[in-house]
Design an enzyme around this catalytic site. Structure first.
Site, PDB file in Angstrom:
ATOM      1  N   SER A 160       0.867  -1.181   0.000  1.00  0.00           N
ATOM      2  CA  SER A 160       0.000   0.000   0.000  1.00  0.00           C
ATOM      3  C   SER A 160       0.900   1.225   0.000  1.00  0.00           C
ATOM      4  O   SER A 160       2.075   1.126   0.363  1.00  0.00           O
ATOM      5  CB  SER A 160      -0.878  -0.004   1.263  1.00  0.00           C
ATOM      6  OG  SER A 160      -1.527   1.238   1.440  1.00  0.00           O
ATOM      7  N   TYR A 187      -2.130  -1.281  10.317  1.00  0.00           N
ATOM      8  CA  TYR A 187      -2.171  -1.618   8.900  1.00  0.00           C
ATOM      9  C   TYR A 187      -0.894  -1.141   8.224  1.00  0.00           C
ATOM     10  O   TYR A 187      -0.239  -1.886   7.486  1.00  0.00           O
ATOM     11  CB  TYR A 187      -3.397  -0.978   8.255  1.00  0.00           C
ATOM     12  CG  TYR A 187      -3.509  -1.223   6.774  1.00  0.00           C
ATOM     13  CD1 TYR A 187      -3.787  -2.496   6.275  1.00  0.00           C
ATOM     14  CD2 TYR A 187      -3.357  -0.178   5.859  1.00  0.00           C
ATOM     15  CE1 TYR A 187      -3.908  -2.718   4.917  1.00  0.00           C
ATOM     16  CE2 TYR A 187      -3.481  -0.388   4.496  1.00  0.00           C
ATOM     17  CZ  TYR A 187      -3.751  -1.658   4.023  1.00  0.00           C
ATOM     18  OH  TYR A 187      -3.858  -1.888   2.672  1.00  0.00           O
TER      19      TYR A 187
END
Length: 265
Positions: free
Chosen positions: A142, A155
């Site tokens: 990401s 995350y």
């Protein structure tokens, strides 16, 4: 449309929805032989039915949180076509909660699935790649694998960890002709925020505004396949949020001031 790379066997985790489903459908059009994995077998079958060449698609349910089962899953995957050329480590979960409100059990779950599950599957498949002297790990990280942002502490940590692990793997196994492509999407219009964990571990059940305005998953899938085919080491996919990577790299203080004010929830 098929090229020499397009007949390869690509194994995609997290293939039942979102980016994984879009990548599966796109790569089927190109002629790849596919192995689709996630926890949801009925949804995997639905994705298979949407593929242009469903006869070249196999479904293999798995749970990244159950690391002890992944060696058996690798054996089954290899048996389907006799080889696996590319593993797309796409499976995982996201988070939407402040550090002060996030239970440690939630932090651990994010790491267990996003990091340890991915590492366990990679290690289980690695001997196959070493033996055949070829293989390609494509890892869906990401943009927050390159910088942290509010509401995504664990995350971001799990995605940062993947970069450290796979950069090391790439360096260790270059002599075995094993490739690594780190794929860093920004906002993509999927249910990733809907399914994201909140501080107590329950799902958010709400679409982020930024997510809703993100890239169509089909556009992301095309960029992913191109990066894999071109053997890129790292690629950033998104719109203006991609500039955050360069802002942090070259102007870290300016980035720090910017991210404090970012409306990402």
């Amino acid at each position: 449309m098929n090229g020499p790379d397009h007949n390869k066997v690509m194994w995609i985790t997290g293939a039942s929805s979102g980016i994984g489903a879009a990548l599966s459908i796109h790569c089927s059009r190109l002629g790849y032989r596919l192995i689709l994995s996630s926890r949801d077998e009925p949804k995997l079958e639905e994705v298979k039915d949407k593929c242009l060449h469903p006869d070249k698609v196999r479904v293999l349910p798995l749970d990244l949180a159950e690391a002890e089962t992944l060696q058996e899953k690798v054996s089954k995957a290899v048996d389907f076509f006799g080889i696996v050329d590319i593993l797309v480590n796409n499976g995982g979960i996201s988070q939407r909660s402040l550090v002060k409100h996030t239970q440690l059990s939630v932090d651990r779950r994010l790491m267990e699935i996003n990091y340890f599950g991915t590492v366990a599957l990679t290690k289980a498949l690695l001997p196959h790649f070493i033996q055949q002297k070829s293989g390609h790990f494509a890892v869906v990280s990401s943009l927050v694998g390159k910088f942290g942002s509010p509401y995504r502490s664990s995350y971001a940590a799990s995605k940062h960890a993947l970069h450290g692990f796979f950069d090391s793997l790439r360096a260790e196994h270059h002599q075995d002709a094993i490739l690594v492509t780190m794929i860093c999407p920004g906002f993509v219009k999927t249910d990733v925020s809907v399914n994201a964990l909140t501080g107590d571990g329950s799902p958010l059940n709400q679409m982020d505004d930024a997510q809703a305005k993100g890239l169509p998953p089909e556009e992301c899938a095309k960029a992913m396949e191109k990066a894999i085919r071109l053997k890129r080491q790292e690629v950033y996919i998104g719109r203006k949020e991609v500039f955050g990577v360069y802002l942090k790299r070259f102007f870290p203080s300016a980035f720090s001031n910017f991210i404090k004010k970012a409306k990402v929830r």
